[in-house]
Design an enzyme around this catalytic site. Structure first.
Site, PDB file in Angstrom:
ATOM      1  CB  THR A   1      -3.040  18.218  13.982  1.00 45.34           C
ATOM      2  OG1 THR A   1      -3.726  17.015  14.348  1.00 45.34           O
ATOM      3  CG2 THR A   1      -1.933  17.890  12.992  1.00 45.34           C
TER       4      THR A   1
ATOM      5  NE  ARG B   1      -8.495  31.668  13.034  1.00 43.28           N
ATOM      6  CZ  ARG B   1      -7.171  31.813  13.177  1.00 43.28           C
ATOM      7  NH1 ARG B   1      -6.374  31.705  12.125  1.00 43.28           N
ATOM      8  NH2 ARG B   1      -6.670  32.065  14.365  1.00 43.28           N
TER       9      ARG B   1
ATOM     10  CG  HIS C   1      -9.254  17.158  17.639  1.00 38.56           C
ATOM     11  ND1 HIS C   1      -9.913  18.085  16.872  1.00 38.56           N
ATOM     12  CD2 HIS C   1      -9.149  16.047  16.877  1.00 38.56           C
ATOM     13  CE1 HIS C   1     -10.184  17.560  15.690  1.00 38.56           C
ATOM     14  NE2 HIS C   1      -9.743  16.324  15.671  1.00 38.56           N
TER      15      HIS C   1
ATOM     16  CB  ALA D   1      -9.005  25.749   9.637  1.00 38.11           C
TER      17      ALA D   1
ATOM     18  CE  LYS E   1      -4.103   2.087   0.847  1.00 41.04           C
ATOM     19  NZ  LYS E   1      -3.773   3.499   0.989  1.00 41.04           N
TER      20      LYS E   1
ATOM     21  CG  HIS F   1      -7.483  37.584  13.224  1.00 40.55           C
ATOM     22  ND1 HIS F   1      -6.495  36.962  12.510  1.00 40.55           N
ATOM     23  CD2 HIS F   1      -7.764  38.741  12.561  1.00 40.55           C
ATOM     24  CE1 HIS F   1      -6.164  37.705  11.469  1.00 40.55           C
ATOM     25  NE2 HIS F   1      -6.922  38.788  11.459  1.00 40.55           N
TER      26      HIS F   1
END
Length: 316
Positions: A147, A157, A179, A154, A40, A172
């Site tokens: 992350t 925003r 998370h 994102a 793979k 902002h």
């Protein structure tokens, strides 16, 4: 000239999309894809490698490899391990035990060859796996982070930018904490081009945003995509690319990423997302930004939620 070499561990949907996103940055010379399923990894690497013949794609060496390739890599992205699938409970936490074991196995291999590379963790639950990597292997902590809520930020925003018809890059503010379902938006410092979010509507002659609805949309965005196409990959791949750019160019960018707190915000011994300065050495500093009392409480509740999860699985 220093050759920039990067390893991506995990050749699934996220790892493959990350490989393409990194290629398009034109910032690295070599990308190595590592997976237990070598065929793979070989197929995914070869497929992307063939695109380097086009004039608008940088001539990067792309190939499958092994953990030994980590020894001279500057950046390693960890995306191995299962993800939530359609029909399963939409909670990243159900992956905890499996991906904790995967993380330990991967870190054992990485540390055989390097303690110099910057490690970016993507696998979920990202707060837990980042904590394990940062605290169980003696690896320089500032060189490891997850992350975290970068993609959540994102998405937030994007939603606000669409509502007020402005470029999302001029919105902002942050999504911080876990998370997951205990994440929250820093409304007290959120603004558009310097205009506080609560003052934007009359200036733009548009209805005000529904803050609760926006947070709900942010939290449910991953599930919405999962149910529609079976997995999520492009958003998180671009989140990794954003971090890699900050590292390669030593931007010293402020990004919300997962790291273990040791007293910041009055929180200790748990990994959650807070704004960090990211550059060539990884995390250069953890920023303690001003938060309202409600936001401070939300951050602590989020930390307690992650801590309970780790306690339930005997990680701490």
């Amino acid at each position: 000239m220093v050759k920039r070499k990067m390893c991506i561990i995990g050749a699934g949907m996220v790892g493959s999309a990350t490989m393409m996103a990194i290629l398009n940055l034109n910032l690295v010379a070599e990308i190595v894809l590592i997976d237990q399923n070598e065929k793979k990894a070989e197929g995914e690497a070869l497929d992307v490698f063939h695109t380097t013949s086009f004039t608008y794609v940088p001539n990067v060496m792309i190939r499958k490899g092994s953990y030994e390739d980590c020894k001279d890599s500057q950046i390693i992205v960890m995306s191995a391990g299962p993800s939530i699938k359609p029909g399963e409970k939409p909670d990243r936490r159900i992956l905890t035990q499996t991906n904790a074991n995967v993380t330990r196995a991967v870190m054992k291999e990485i540390t055989r060859y390097t303690q110099e590379a910057i490690l970016i963790f993507v696998s979920n639950p990202v707060d837990v796996v980042t904590y394990i990597a940062q605290n169980e292997f003696g690896y320089p902590r500032h060189k490891i982070f997850g992350t975290g809520t970068l993609l959540d930020t994102a998405r937030m925003r994007r939603i606000i930018g669409e509502h007020y018809l402005v470029d999302t890059k001029n919105v902002h503010g942050y999504v911080l904490g876990e998370h997951g379902q205990t994440a929250f938006i820093t409304w007290s410092i959120c603004n558009i081009g310097g205009i506080p979010i609560d003052s934007v509507a009359p200036k733009f002659k548009l209805p005000p945003i529904d803050k609760e609805e926006i947070l709900k949309k942010v939290k449910n965005a991953g599930l919405e995509i999962l149910l529609a196409k079976g997995y999520t990959n492009y958003g998180i791949a671009e989140s990794v690319a954003r971090i890699v750019t900050a590292i390669c160019l030593n931007e010293l960018s402020v990004l919300p990423v997962t790291t273990t707190l040791e007293g910041e915000y009055g929180i200790t011994n748990v990994a959650i997302s807070v704004p960090c300065i990211i550059g060539k050495e990884g995390i250069h500093d953890i920023l303690e930004i001003p938060l309202s009392l409600n936001e401070q409480e939300a951050l602590k509740k989020s930390a307690e939620s992650v801590m309970k999860l780790m306690s339930d699985f005997e990680i701490i």
